[in-house]
Design an enzyme around this catalytic site. Structure first.
Site, mmCIF file in Angstrom:
data_model
loop_
_atom_site.group_PDB
_atom_site.id
_atom_site.type_symbol
_atom_site.label_atom_id
_atom_site.label_comp_id
_atom_site.label_asym_id
_atom_site.label_seq_id
_atom_site.Cartn_x
_atom_site.Cartn_y
_atom_site.Cartn_z
ATOM 1 N N GLY A 66 26.502 68.048 -19.719
ATOM 2 C CA GLY A 66 25.964 68.392 -21.025
ATOM 3 C C GLY A 66 27.029 69.057 -21.874
ATOM 4 N N CYS A 67 26.814 69.065 -23.177
ATOM 5 C CA CYS A 67 27.827 69.615 -24.090
ATOM 6 C C CYS A 67 27.987 71.124 -23.917
ATOM 7 C CB CYS A 67 27.487 69.249 -25.528
ATOM 8 S SG CYS A 67 25.782 69.604 -26.036
#
Length: 321
Positions: A115-116
């Site tokens: 995920g970012c």
């Protein structure tokens, strides 16, 4: 031989960016479905099983369904959803996690794209935990802001369409105030922490770009490390990395602010360590493109490793907004 790659969910935000990074490459051929076939299970199954590598840009349940459609033992998979990020049978697709992770990604048939927000948080925290400077049971706090593209098509529409609820209305807005964001398990597991971090994300009124911050009371840490000690640990960990770099002391000391949009269009992530005059407080910070190193760029980086392609292919040029 040219690799056959299928992006399942190529019409979404991440899928479009991955396609843009791949479609001009000679070492990859994209398997494409017509618009009316994209939700057809039979058509998707044929494409998934014909691919050397499939990249899933889908919601969690749809990603699990896509994996269930694959019966070709040679099809390798990168999943960009949260479905498998803490699954021990999948390899976590942050090649810079430790010295062995890139080789694990290269050898794996199943890779979960990070995920970012966790990409920035784990990059900052994991080296300190591994070195014993940050105890595994330390109460870690993560603050972050992302461009609204991180929320996908619906949030993009709300910000960009004239007359939509958020169009030009909110410069900055914190969210996930119930402190139960879906990225928390991933952060905890891959940062090597015993307890769930306290995570406060926010969205800004701009398209893409991310700033992740981890504040630390250094006087509360064993050995009371200095900001320079932390910077040296991070610099040693990422020395020679293609896409993660650590700002030197003179760069951090001379800064009055950080721009979350500073690395947009790249697969780069820049880490900073700031300290107060007394040297007993530090702020760790990561700047990255939430659609780059936080999503599409990371997927292409993992794909290059898994297919034995040039590590920089599709990632060396800045992608247009």
């Amino acid at each position: 031989m040219t690799a056959q790659v299928f992006i399942d969910g190529e019409a979404g935000t991440t899928g479009l960016q991955i396609r843009a990074r791949l479609e001009a490459r000679a070492d990859v051929r994209l398997i494409r479905l017509a618009d009316d076939e994209r939700k057809d299970p039979d058509a998707r199954a044929r494409a998934l099983n014909a691919a050397d590598l499939a990249i899933l840009c889908l919601p969690d349940e749809a990603a699990r369904e896509a994996v269930s459609l694959i019966d070709n033992p040679e099809t390798r998979v990168i999943d960009a959803s949260t479905a498998y990020r803490t699954d021990p049978e999948w390899t976590y697709g942050f090649p810079e996690l430790d010295a062995a992770q890139a080789a694990k990604v290269a050898a794996s048939k199943r890779v979960s794209n990070p995920g970012c927000y966790p990409t920035g948080a784990i990059a900052l925290v994991r080296p300190l935990v591994d070195a014993g400077v940050l105890p595994r049971d330390f109460p870690v706090t993560v603050n972050a802001v992302s461009g609204y593209s991180g929320g996908g098509k619906n949030l993009i529409r709300r910000y960009e369409e004239a007359g939509a609820p958020d169009h030009l209305a909110n410069a900055y807005r914190a969210y996930a105030l119930g402190l139960a964001h879906k990225h928390l398990p991933e952060m905890q597991v891959h940062a090597g922490l015993d307890h769930t971090p306290l995570f406060v994300p926010a969205v800004g009124n701009y398209h893409k770009g991310m700033l992740v911050q981890v504040p630390l009371q250094l006087w509360a840490l064993p050995g009371k490390p200095s900001p320079d000690d932390l910077r040296a640990l991070l610099a040693e960990r990422y020395a020679g990395a293609d896409f993660v770099s650590v700002a030197p002391a003179e760069d951090s000391a001379g800064r009055e602010d950080l721009d979350p949009e500073g690395l947009n269009g790249t697969n780069d992530m820049r880490l900073y360590v700031f300290g107060n005059a007394a040297g007993d407080q530090a702020l760790l910070a990561a700047v990255l493109d939430n659609l780059g190193k936080g999503a599409s760029g990371a997927a292409v980086q993992n794909m290059n490793l898994m297919l034995g392609l040039d590590p920089q292919a599709g990632l060396s040029d800045r992608l247009a907004a």
